[in-house]
Write a protein that holds these residues in place. Structure first.
Motif, PDB file in Angstrom:
ATOM      1  N   CYS A 108      22.852  49.182  34.821  1.00 52.25           N
ATOM      2  CA  CYS A 108      22.981  48.240  35.944  1.00 52.25           C
ATOM      3  C   CYS A 108      22.503  46.836  35.581  1.00 52.25           C
ATOM      4  N   THR A 109      21.870  46.704  34.393  1.00 56.93           N
ATOM      5  CA  THR A 109      21.072  45.509  34.108  1.00 56.93           C
ATOM      6  C   THR A 109      21.873  44.213  34.028  1.00 56.93           C
ATOM      7  N   CYS A 139      17.906  52.832  31.628  1.00 59.73           N
ATOM      8  CA  CYS A 139      19.117  53.096  30.825  1.00 59.73           C
ATOM      9  C   CYS A 139      19.863  51.796  30.547  1.00 59.73           C
ATOM     10  N   GLY A 140      19.697  50.805  31.412  1.00 61.33           N
ATOM     11  CA  GLY A 140      20.321  49.501  31.183  1.00 61.33           C
ATOM     12  C   GLY A 140      21.720  49.344  31.770  1.00 61.33           C
ATOM     13  N   CYS A 148      20.101  50.474  41.299  1.00 64.30           N
ATOM     14  CA  CYS A 148      19.605  50.941  39.997  1.00 64.30           C
ATOM     15  C   CYS A 148      19.298  52.422  40.126  1.00 64.30           C
ATOM     16  N   ARG A 149      20.118  53.225  39.472  1.00 67.80           N
ATOM     17  CA  ARG A 149      19.923  54.677  39.588  1.00 67.80           C
ATOM     18  C   ARG A 149      18.653  55.123  38.882  1.00 67.80           C
ATOM     19  N   CYS A 150      18.160  54.324  37.947  1.00 67.85           N
ATOM     20  CA  CYS A 150      16.910  54.692  37.253  1.00 67.85           C
ATOM     21  C   CYS A 150      15.696  54.304  38.088  1.00 67.85           C
TER      22      CYS A 150
HETATM   23  S1  FES Z   1      18.368  50.818  34.478  1.00 70.41           S
HETATM   24 FE1  FES Z   1      19.523  52.644  34.671  1.00 70.41          FE
HETATM   25  S2  FES Z   1      20.706  52.290  36.440  1.00 70.41           S
HETATM   26 FE2  FES Z   1      19.348  50.633  36.391  1.00 70.41          FE
END
Ligand code: FES
Ligand code: FES
Length: 250
Positions: A157-158, A154-155, A205-207
């Motif tokens: 936290c990036t 999702c970006g 990073c939740r993803c």
């Molecule tokens: S890319 Fe989604 S929280 Fe890290």
């Protein structure tokens, strides 16, 4: 033995009366509160009136190389100064209490959590955010590596991950050890993946893009180029995928 139907009847009646009374009291209180608030509101739209700054302090610091002079409420943290006062929204607010790392930026080259850093403490300091890492159109090597290794989904936290990674490699270069460093008397010249994971453990990073994040940092750190494992689909591949989808849904 008492007549249970009577008992039930009395109980129901009692509940209805007290319930009705309770709701009536609640409604009366609510109306009184609303009316008091309405009298306090100076004009319509009071709910969206700006918060008045208190204990205003003037502070000058550089952000991505440009001097910024701000007059801020002394309680304003760097994260809000960047996002709300300087329109630099690349730095993200996650937990707002120092637990996720989404707000990581660099101050004088060292990574800090901007949600826990008072802007008033940054007089004459130099702040670098994700917007300041690239040079013109040329991405910072860490940014390029994150794209190459698919280090995000999702970006959200990036930007914090990338700023943190840049700061973390600086710490390792300066000989700072981590919780998993085996020989603390020896300067760490080569970070293992475990070292990278440990040193980046403050960035959540939740993803779950961790494998790509570690691979990206390892490539920048070691200089060893790894092959990119993904690519953009060609027109032919897209057309054939559409065709297959069509068959699948018939
Ligand atoms: S890319 Fe989604 S929280 Fe890290
Ligand atoms: S927003 Fe600062 S650590 Fe989560």
């Amino acid at each position: 033995m008492p007549d249970l139907s009577d008992v039930g009847q009395s109980r129901r009646t009692f509940m209805m009366q007290t319930g009705g009374g309770g709701i009536g009291l609640f409604a009366a209180n609510l109306l009184a509160t609303e009316s008091a608030l309405a009298q306090m509101a100076p004009v319509s739209g009071a709910a969206s009136a700006p918060v008045v700054a208190q204990n205003v302090v003037k502070v000058v610091f550089k952000v991505n190389g440009a001097p910024q002079a701000l007059a801020l409420d002394s309680r304003v943290v760097l994260l809000d100064a960047l996002r709300e006062h300087l329109a630099l929204t690349g730095t993200k607010k996650g937990c707002d209490q120092g637990q996720c790392g989404a707000c990581t930026v660099l101050v004088d080259g060292q990574r800090v959590l901007s949600c826990l850093t008072l802007a008033a403490t940054l007089q004459d300091r130099e702040v670098t955010t994700i917007e300041g890492l690239a040079t013109g159109d040329r991405l910072h090597p860490m940014q390029a590596a994150f794209i190459k290794h698919d280090g995000f989904q999702c970006g959200y936290c990036t930007s914090g991950q990338i700023c943190s990674a840049v700061g973390m490699l600086g710490e390792a270069q300066r000989g700072q050890v981590s919780h998993v460093t085996e020989n603390v008397g020896k300067t760490t010249t080569r970070l293992s993946n475990d070292e990278i994971r440990e040193r980046m453990s403050g960035n959540i990073c939740r993803c779950g893009a961790y494998p790509g994040i570690v691979a990206a940092i390892q490539e920048v750190h070691s200089g060893r180029q790894a092959a990119q494992t993904w690519g953009f689909a060609t027109e032919t591949q897209l057309a054939s995928a559409k065709k297959e989808d069509g068959h699948a849904t018939v």
